[in-house]
Write a protein that holds these residues in place. Sequence first.
Motif, PDB file in Angstrom:
ATOM      1  N   SER A  85       4.167  36.441  79.550  1.00 13.74           N
ATOM      2  CA  SER A  85       3.039  35.516  79.367  1.00 13.74           C
ATOM      3  C   SER A  85       1.750  36.259  79.117  1.00 13.74           C
ATOM      4  N   ALA A  86       1.541  37.371  79.842  1.00 16.29           N
ATOM      5  CA  ALA A  86       0.308  38.149  79.643  1.00 16.29           C
ATOM      6  C   ALA A  86       0.268  38.776  78.270  1.00 16.29           C
ATOM      7  N   ASN A  87       1.446  39.240  77.788  1.00 17.38           N
ATOM      8  CA  ASN A  87       1.466  39.903  76.485  1.00 17.38           C
ATOM      9  C   ASN A  87       1.275  38.913  75.351  1.00 17.38           C
ATOM     10  N   THR A  88       1.864  37.743  75.483  1.00 15.43           N
ATOM     11  CA  THR A  88       1.811  36.792  74.380  1.00 15.43           C
ATOM     12  C   THR A  88       0.591  35.917  74.418  1.00 15.43           C
ATOM     13  N   GLY A  89      -0.063  35.825  75.583  1.00 11.59           N
ATOM     14  CA  GLY A  89      -1.234  34.984  75.666  1.00 11.59           C
ATOM     15  C   GLY A  89      -0.908  33.518  75.811  1.00 11.59           C
ATOM     16  N   LYS A  90       0.384  33.177  76.035  1.00 11.23           N
ATOM     17  CA  LYS A  90       0.770  31.788  76.196  1.00 11.23           C
ATOM     18  C   LYS A  90       1.022  31.492  77.663  1.00 11.23           C
ATOM     19  N   ALA A  91       1.292  30.235  77.936  1.00  7.23           N
ATOM     20  CA  ALA A  91       1.570  29.825  79.306  1.00  7.23           C
ATOM     21  C   ALA A  91       2.881  30.431  79.767  1.00  7.23           C
ATOM     22  N   PRO A  92       3.001  30.767  81.031  1.00  2.00           N
ATOM     23  CA  PRO A  92       4.235  31.365  81.545  1.00  2.00           C
ATOM     24  C   PRO A  92       5.407  30.442  81.307  1.00  2.00           C
ATOM     25  N   VAL A  93       6.563  31.068  81.022  1.00  2.00           N
ATOM     26  CA  VAL A  93       7.809  30.326  80.803  1.00  2.00           C
ATOM     27  C   VAL A  93       8.529  30.189  82.130  1.00  2.00           C
ATOM     28  N   SER A  94       8.870  29.000  82.459  1.00  2.00           N
ATOM     29  CA  SER A  94       9.536  28.767  83.752  1.00  2.00           C
ATOM     30  C   SER A  94      10.964  29.277  83.733  1.00  2.00           C
ATOM     31  N   ILE A  95      11.414  29.670  84.900  1.00  2.00           N
ATOM     32  CA  ILE A  95      12.789  30.169  85.069  1.00  2.00           C
ATOM     33  C   ILE A  95      13.658  28.997  85.454  1.00  2.00           C
ATOM     34  N   SER A  96      14.689  28.773  84.682  1.00  2.00           N
ATOM     35  CA  SER A  96      15.589  27.655  84.985  1.00  2.00           C
ATOM     36  C   SER A  96      16.722  28.142  85.866  1.00  2.00           C
ATOM     37  N   LEU A  97      16.902  27.484  86.954  1.00  2.00           N
ATOM     38  CA  LEU A  97      17.982  27.790  87.897  1.00  2.00           C
ATOM     39  C   LEU A  97      18.809  26.550  88.117  1.00  2.00           C
ATOM     40  N   PRO A  98      20.110  26.671  88.241  1.00  4.26           N
ATOM     41  CA  PRO A  98      20.941  25.488  88.489  1.00  4.26           C
ATOM     42  C   PRO A  98      20.609  24.879  89.836  1.00  4.26           C
ATOM     43  N   GLN A 137       6.528  36.564  67.225  1.00  2.00           N
ATOM     44  CA  GLN A 137       6.273  35.220  66.746  1.00  2.00           C
ATOM     45  C   GLN A 137       4.844  34.780  67.038  1.00  2.00           C
ATOM     46  N   SER A 138       4.375  35.089  68.265  1.00  2.38           N
ATOM     47  CA  SER A 138       2.993  34.738  68.629  1.00  2.38           C
ATOM     48  C   SER A 138       2.000  35.490  67.763  1.00  2.38           C
ATOM     49  N   ALA A 139       2.267  36.764  67.520  1.00  2.00           N
ATOM     50  CA  ALA A 139       1.376  37.546  66.651  1.00  2.00           C
ATOM     51  C   ALA A 139       1.348  36.970  65.243  1.00  2.00           C
ATOM     52  N   ALA A 140       2.524  36.530  64.755  1.00  3.04           N
ATOM     53  CA  ALA A 140       2.574  35.935  63.414  1.00  3.04           C
ATOM     54  C   ALA A 140       1.786  34.632  63.375  1.00  3.04           C
ATOM     55  N   ASP A 141       1.938  33.815  64.447  1.00  6.16           N
ATOM     56  CA  ASP A 141       1.175  32.566  64.498  1.00  6.16           C
ATOM     57  C   ASP A 141      -0.326  32.841  64.519  1.00  6.16           C
ATOM     58  N   ALA A 142      -0.734  33.829  65.356  1.00  9.84           N
ATOM     59  CA  ALA A 142      -2.157  34.166  65.420  1.00  9.84           C
ATOM     60  C   ALA A 142      -2.665  34.662  64.067  1.00  9.84           C
ATOM     61  N   GLY A 143      -1.864  35.490  63.382  1.00  7.84           N
ATOM     62  CA  GLY A 143      -2.260  35.991  62.060  1.00  7.84           C
ATOM     63  C   GLY A 143      -2.371  34.867  61.047  1.00  7.84           C
TER      64      GLY A 143
END
Length: 350
Positions: A85-98, A137-143
Motif C-alpha cells: 500500500s505504501a509503495n503503490t499509494g493506494k488503500a491497503p488490500v485486506s487479507i481474506s481468511l476463511p 499498474q499503478s505507475a502506468a495509471d499515474a503516467g
Amino acid sequence: MVSNRPAPEAPFVPSQRSADTFVYGGARTDDEGPWEEWNPTAESVRPPRGKHRVAKQRGGGGFARSSTVLGVGVIAAVSAGGMASANTGKAPVSISLPDLPGVGSLISDDEPAEDTAPALSSFGSVTTPQADDTAPQSAADAGEALRSRIMAQVESQQTQVETQAQLAAAEAAAKAEADAVAKAEKEAEAKATAAKEKAEAEAKEKAEAARLAELATQYTLPTSSYTITSTFGEAGAYWSSGYHTGLDFAAPTGTLIKAVHSGTITSAGWDGSYGYKTVLTLDDGTEIWYAHQSSISVSVGQKVATGDVIGRVGATGNVTGAHLHLEVHPDGSASGIDPGAWLRSKGLNP
C-alpha cells in the motif's frame, strides 16, 4: 505479538522398580527370560485411554500446524500488504481468511496450545497483495493520468491561442473594413464636394452667360468690318503719353460708328490730336470716347440708344490711317481703362 504457550511437561515420578523394564500390562523383571520381538496387532493393541487429539493433514504439504508459524505468516502477510500500500499509494488490500471455526483461537491466550493445530490446518491459503504486479499498474495509471492532464493543458492553450488569433483577425478585419468605409466616405465626400463646386461653377457660368446675353442685347460693338490694330497699354513714340490709351478699330473711312449703350452725348467736336471726337456718357457715369472720326452725327445733350449711329470712321488728328480710337473712362476719370476688357465684361468680344 501472540505466542503459543509451551506445552505442560508431564510430571516425572521415579519408578519404584527402576531396575525393571516396562512391558505392556505391567513391569518385566530381568528374571523372566530373554526379550522377544513384539508385533502388535489389532487385537493386541489396547484402545487409547484418555483424550488424545491427532490433527489431520489436508491436501498434502499445507501450512505448518504450529501456531507460532501461523502467527509469523499472518504478520508477514499484513506487513507485505502495508508495504504494498505504501509503495503503490493506494488503500491497503485486506487479507481474506476463511471464516472457519477455531480461527479466533489462533490469537487467543485462553485456549491451550495444542488446540491451535487443527485450526491452523484448516486454512487453505492466505491472500496477500501482489506488490510487484500492482506497482507497475499503478505507475502506468499515474503516467496516463499525467499525460491526460498535459494533453488537456496543451489543448486548452492551443484553443486560447486560436481564439486570440481569431479575435485579432476579426479586429484587423473590422479595422480594415472601417478604414475602407472611412476612405469610401471621404472619397464620396470629395466627389460630392467636387461635383457641388463644379455644379456651382457651371451654374455661375450659366448665370454669367445669361447676364452677358442680356447685356449683349443692351450693349453693342462700336463698329463693324474692322481689324484691331493697337491695344491698350502698348508703348510707342506715336503717343504723347508714351503708351496707347485706348483700343484701335481699323476700318475704311466712312464706316458707321454706333453707340455701345444707351446714354447722353456730353461732348461732340474737334479735340486736337484726337481729331473729331464724341463723348457718350452712360447712365452709370462711364464715359465712352470716340476719336479720329471723319464726321459727327449727334449733338451735345442728345439721348441715344444702343446701336444708334453717332458718326463715321476717319483719319483726323494724330493718325497714320483710318481707324476708330475708343477709350473708356469710368465715372469720367482722366485716366482710362482697357476698353477690350470692358467690352468683354458687357458680353461683347471685340
